[in-house]
Design a protein around this motif. Structure first.
Motif, PDB file in Angstrom:
ATOM      1  N   GLU A  27       0.829  -1.390   0.011  1.00 49.29           N
ATOM      2  CA  GLU A  27      -0.151  -0.118   0.027  1.00 49.29           C
ATOM      3  C   GLU A  27       0.930   1.276   0.024  1.00 49.29           C
ATOM      4  O   GLU A  27       0.444   2.144  -0.599  1.00 49.29           O
ATOM      5  N   GLU A  28       1.869   1.233   0.717  1.00 48.37           N
ATOM      6  CA  GLU A  28       2.718   2.336   0.859  1.00 48.37           C
ATOM      7  C   GLU A  28       3.426   2.768  -0.215  1.00 48.37           C
ATOM      8  O   GLU A  28       3.677   3.728  -0.658  1.00 48.37           O
ATOM      9  N   LEU A  29       3.867   1.555  -0.818  1.00 44.82           N
ATOM     10  CA  LEU A  29       4.607   1.767  -2.291  1.00 44.82           C
ATOM     11  C   LEU A  29       3.721   2.527  -3.290  1.00 44.82           C
ATOM     12  O   LEU A  29       4.058   3.279  -4.020  1.00 44.82           O
ATOM     13  N   LYS A  30       2.593   2.380  -3.248  1.00 46.09           N
ATOM     14  CA  LYS A  30       1.425   3.064  -4.111  1.00 46.09           C
ATOM     15  C   LYS A  30       1.699   4.366  -3.773  1.00 46.09           C
ATOM     16  O   LYS A  30       1.549   5.441  -4.751  1.00 46.09           O
ATOM     17  N   LYS A  31       1.461   4.803  -2.594  1.00 42.67           N
ATOM     18  CA  LYS A  31       1.383   6.118  -2.114  1.00 42.67           C
ATOM     19  C   LYS A  31       2.865   6.829  -2.455  1.00 42.67           C
ATOM     20  O   LYS A  31       2.840   8.109  -2.702  1.00 42.67           O
ATOM     21  N   PRO A  38       5.632   6.476  -4.914  1.00 45.69           N
ATOM     22  CA  PRO A  38       6.258   5.826  -5.878  1.00 45.69           C
ATOM     23  C   PRO A  38       7.617   6.275  -6.149  1.00 45.69           C
ATOM     24  O   PRO A  38       8.578   5.838  -6.769  1.00 45.69           O
ATOM     25  N   GLU A  39       7.767   7.646  -5.666  1.00 42.23           N
ATOM     26  CA  GLU A  39       9.202   8.109  -6.154  1.00 42.23           C
ATOM     27  C   GLU A  39      10.251   7.721  -5.038  1.00 42.23           C
ATOM     28  O   GLU A  39      11.477   7.905  -5.537  1.00 42.23           O
ATOM     29  N   ILE A  40      10.012   7.117  -4.050  1.00 38.96           N
ATOM     30  CA  ILE A  40      10.962   6.457  -3.383  1.00 38.96           C
ATOM     31  C   ILE A  40      10.927   4.938  -3.451  1.00 38.96           C
ATOM     32  O   ILE A  40      10.045   4.463  -2.984  1.00 38.96           O
ATOM     33  N   PRO A  41      11.922   4.217  -4.012  1.00 39.11           N
ATOM     34  CA  PRO A  41      11.885   2.701  -4.425  1.00 39.11           C
ATOM     35  C   PRO A  41      12.359   2.121  -3.133  1.00 39.11           C
ATOM     36  O   PRO A  41      13.098   2.832  -2.002  1.00 39.11           O
ATOM     37  N   ASN A  42      12.042   0.675  -3.002  1.00 41.29           N
ATOM     38  CA  ASN A  42      12.501   0.061  -2.002  1.00 41.29           C
ATOM     39  C   ASN A  42      13.948  -0.320  -2.180  1.00 41.29           C
ATOM     40  O   ASN A  42      14.423  -0.171  -3.504  1.00 41.29           O
ATOM     41  N   GLY A  43      14.576  -0.854  -1.168  1.00 40.93           N
ATOM     42  CA  GLY A  43      15.991  -1.228  -1.570  1.00 40.93           C
ATOM     43  C   GLY A  43      16.911  -0.848  -0.447  1.00 40.93           C
ATOM     44  O   GLY A  43      16.482  -0.025   0.390  1.00 40.93           O
ATOM     45  N   TRP A  44      18.189  -1.160  -0.572  1.00 45.45           N
ATOM     46  CA  TRP A  44      19.191  -1.107   0.342  1.00 45.45           C
ATOM     47  C   TRP A  44      19.960   0.297   0.079  1.00 45.45           C
ATOM     48  O   TRP A  44      19.886   0.833  -0.998  1.00 45.45           O
ATOM     49  N   GLY A  45      20.752   0.800   1.093  1.00 43.63           N
ATOM     50  CA  GLY A  45      21.251   2.097   0.507  1.00 43.63           C
ATOM     51  C   GLY A  45      20.870   3.257   1.711  1.00 43.63           C
ATOM     52  O   GLY A  45      19.755   3.487   1.876  1.00 43.63           O
ATOM     53  N   ILE A  46      22.170   3.849   2.241  1.00 41.61           N
ATOM     54  CA  ILE A  46      21.614   4.679   3.188  1.00 41.61           C
ATOM     55  C   ILE A  46      20.824   5.718   2.851  1.00 41.61           C
ATOM     56  O   ILE A  46      19.742   6.239   3.436  1.00 41.61           O
ATOM     57  N   GLY A  47      20.935   6.291   1.505  1.00 41.93           N
ATOM     58  CA  GLY A  47      20.092   7.348   1.295  1.00 41.93           C
ATOM     59  C   GLY A  47      18.592   6.951   1.207  1.00 41.93           C
ATOM     60  O   GLY A  47      17.602   7.846   1.511  1.00 41.93           O
TER      61      GLY A  47
END
Lengths: 161, 548
Positions: B201-205, B207-216
């Motif tokens: 659900e949150e991913l739909k809200k 969309p500009e911040i993808p999942n994944g690793w990385g500090i940023g």
């Protein structure tokens, strides 16, 4: 436009008096019990009364100083930030925290810089916690009770003709 | 072992007999050996102690006693003895008279007169006679001498002052350190947790911040989650402030009005405290416009303050929906009445307000009135009525265009001006028409397009036919006005007749609801403590009592 409180310069007096009364009443209870318990049998009543007479006004004065000072700072911050109209909970809680910060600092200033800093921070945190809980409750009740989903039927007097 | 002890006892007894005869008589003979040994030790010391007692008491009896002690004990302490004294330099008190003879006579004139009180040493100290560095050096030296192994009475000086902390202070510091460490750790863990991957659900809200690793990415997700928590408190309390429009209600437009400085004005004086003034014509405004509009009170006053005001101002509920502070949005440090949450078609919503900041989300829907400051001769509010009535009469599809056409003008005067122009035009046309013999209306009536078929112009009974009215030089809004006034008068009559009754009924209904709520609360509260079957019985009996 909070009709339960007076506008700014006057509310300081109100707060001072209210805080004094609160402290005096609370001190009467507290020191009454304490004086009673710490007196020998036969002099317990007198001991309680003596303790109240000696200590309750002092406690009231301490409370009053805190309340009056907090109110003063509150008014000052409001005047500077000009946020009196925007009486929003969050903006208001910021105001309260700033006022609490200065109050805590001012009351502890005689203990030196460190004491003032610690007092200010702890006072601000305490008020922030209280305010935060208040905002949370407000939001909770606003969501639960003021939803106007049950639609009252357009009453007869409004339909007319 | 026993033998040696007994020997020691006997030796002690002998000594006692010699030196401490009176106390020994009191002591029982059958004391344990350890005890007697302790006494024997005492005896050794007694030689040095005894003169001290006697010295203070009677200096004259000093010498004989010393002599006798020295004579009795072979292994005696180096007590200052008479033969040594003349040679010894150090001052020994027992030989005070001899010393006095040796020393030069002190100059008594320099001593302060103590009968006048103890003199201050301030002057002496300020001259620098006791300079601090010298004192510090002395202290330092002493500290070195005592070493750091001292017990309770350790002298200060061998460590910096910060090293001398009480145990409670040290404990407090430890706690503070732990607390700080805990706070830091929980902050790190909290950020890590907030920055976890989005669920679906949150991913739909976001969309500009993808999942994944990385500090940023982690940090961005944490910030986005934090932001959503904060906005929860800044949004209005509900997604839809009003329930869906009711088609049977027959009021296509929604009119949002404000409370403070529009319908009422509160002022504070020292003598009277808070007082609230009602604007002239408020009742007329509400009652009259309620036949055209769904009236919504949208105010920034909090519920606690505003609700009693509204109840008093509008006891008959011409205001359909009151919305308070809880329904507003908080944005950039200002409160905004965001109409997009209203659950209404915005082309049919008019909001009247006194503060442009409050309606900055939809300024195209807004009519800004000057703030009413309590002037009893005010006509502003009432003068808006014809304009609002006209909007309803003409059934505009988009009120925003109408409001836009009045932008920058004083709406009542501008509206009166335009109306006068239209009226002149209308009259001219009527005159022209009558001179031509009313050909147009004749034509339409023959085509079956009777004006009475137009829904707005259906004349209720007791009202003249629109065509006749037009013929008399009336415009559409005049007809609407007449009808509105008639309805208004009927309504007022009704209120005069039944108002009291309605209020009483409402009061009763409210009390009943309150009682009901109280009862249900009580039963649910006590339900915690009573077993289920007993509860059932209780509810049954209560329903029985209700029936009876």
């Amino acid at each position: 436009m909070d009709h339960t409180r007076d506008p700014c310069p006057w509310v300081i007096l109100n707060d001072f008096g209210g805080a004094f009364c609160m402290g005096a009443v609370g001190g009467t209870i507290w020191h009454g019990v304490k004086g009673f318990r710490n007196s020998p049998y036969g002099e317990r009543r007198l001991g309680a009364i003596t303790a109240i007479k000696m200590r309750a006004p002092v406690l009231g004065g301490n409370f009053g100083v805190w309340g009056g000072m907090f109110s003063t700072f509150d008014c000052a911050v409001k005047g500077i930030r000009k946020k009196e109209d925007a009486y929003n909970a969050i903006a208001y809680s910021n105001t309260i925290q700033i006022a609490g910060f200065f109050t805590g600092g001012a009351l502890a200033i005689r203990g030196g810089y460190k004491a003032a800093r610690n007092g200010a921070i702890s006072c601000a945190i305490l008020l922030a916690v209280i305010e935060g809980v208040g905002i949370g409750f407000q939001k909770m009740f606003a969501g639960a009770t003021k939803l106007e989903a049950p639609q009252p039927p357009p009453s007869n007097e409004m339909k007319l003709a | 072992m026993m033998l040696s002890r007994a020997a020691a006892r006997q030796a002690a007894g002998l000594q006692r007999a010699a030196t401490l005869a009176p106390p020994s008589a009191l002591r029982p003979r059958s004391l344990p050996a350890v005890w007697t040994r302790g006494i024997a030790k005492d005896n050794n010391n007694s030689k040095s102690q005894q003169p001290r007692f006697s010295r203070s008491q009677n200096p004259s009896a000093q010498k004989p006693s010393q002599a006798s002690a020295a004579g009795s004990a072979a292994a005696s302490k180096p007590v200052p003895e008479p033969p040594k004294e003349p040679a010894a330099e150090r001052p020994a008190e027992p030989s005070a008279p001899q010393e006095e003879a040796q020393e030069p006579v002190p100059d008594l004139s320099k001593l302060p007169d103590l009968t006048q009180g103890i003199p201050s040493t301030l002057e002496y100290e300020t001259t620098g006679a006791t300079n601090r560095s010298a004192l510090a050096a002395i202290e330092e030296g002493e500290a070195v001498k005592y070493g750091s192994g001292g017990g309770g009475r350790r002298p200060r000086g061998e460590l910096p002052a910060s090293a001398y902390v009480s145990s409670s202070e040290r404990r407090r510091q430890k706690w503070a350190m732990w607390a700080l460490a805990g706070a830091g750790a929980s902050a790190v863990v909290g950020v890590a947790y907030l920055g976890r991957d989005w669920d679906e659900e949150e991913l739909k809200k976001n969309p500009e911040i993808p999942n994944g690793w990385g500090i940023g990415l982690w940090w961005k997700r944490a910030m986005a989650r934090m932001g959503s928590t904060v906005t929860y408190y800044q949004e209005p309390a509900f997604e839809k402030l009003l329930p869906d429009p009711d088609p049977s209600f027959e009021r296509p437009y929604t009119l949002c009005i404000s409370l403070e400085d529009m319908l009422v004005h509160s002022e504070w004086t020292r003598e009277h405290g808070w007082r609230v003034a009602k604007r002239p014509g408020v009742d007329y405004f509400l009652h009259y416009l309620s036949q055209y509009y769904e009236i919504v009170l949208f105010t920034t006053v909090p519920f606690a303050t505003g609700e009693p005001l509204v109840r008093k101002l509008d006891p008959y509920h011409f205001i359909m929906w009151p919305l308070f502070r809880e329904a507003t949005k908080y944005k950039d440090g200002e409160i905004v009445k965001d109409l997009s949450y209203l659950n209404r078609d915005l082309s049919k919503v008019i909001i009247i307000d006194t503060d442009p900041e409050h309606v900055r989300a939809q300024p195209e829907n807004a009519i800004i009135l000057p703030k009413w400051k309590g002037d009893p001769k005010d006509k502003e509010l009432v003068s808006l009525v014809p304009f609002l009535e006209f909007i309803h009469t003409m059934q505009y599809s988009d009120v925003r265009k109408v409001i836009k056409s009045f932008e920058g003008t004083h709406i009542p005067t501008e509206f009166a001006r335009r109306e006068a122009l239209a009226r002149a035009e209308h009259n001219r046309r009527i005159q022209a028409k009558s001179s031509r013999g009313g050909g147009m209306s004749w034509l339409t009536s023959h085509l079956g397009l009777k004006p009475s078929n137009m829904s707005l112009m259906v004349a209720p009974e007791g009202e003249e036919n629109p065509t006749e009215a037009f013929a008399k030089g009336k415009m559409l809004q005049d007809i609407a006005r007449e009808r509105g006034i008639r309805n208004y008068l009927m309504l007022e009559e009704e209120i005069r007749k039944n108002g009291e009754k309605w209020l009483k009924e409402e009061q009763e209904a409210m009390e009943k609801a309150q009682k009901e709520a109280m009862k249900s609360m009580k039963s649910s509260f006590f339900g915690w403590f009573t077993p289920a079957d007993a509860q059932k019985d209780g509810s049954q009996s209560s329903s029985e009592t209700k029936r009876s």
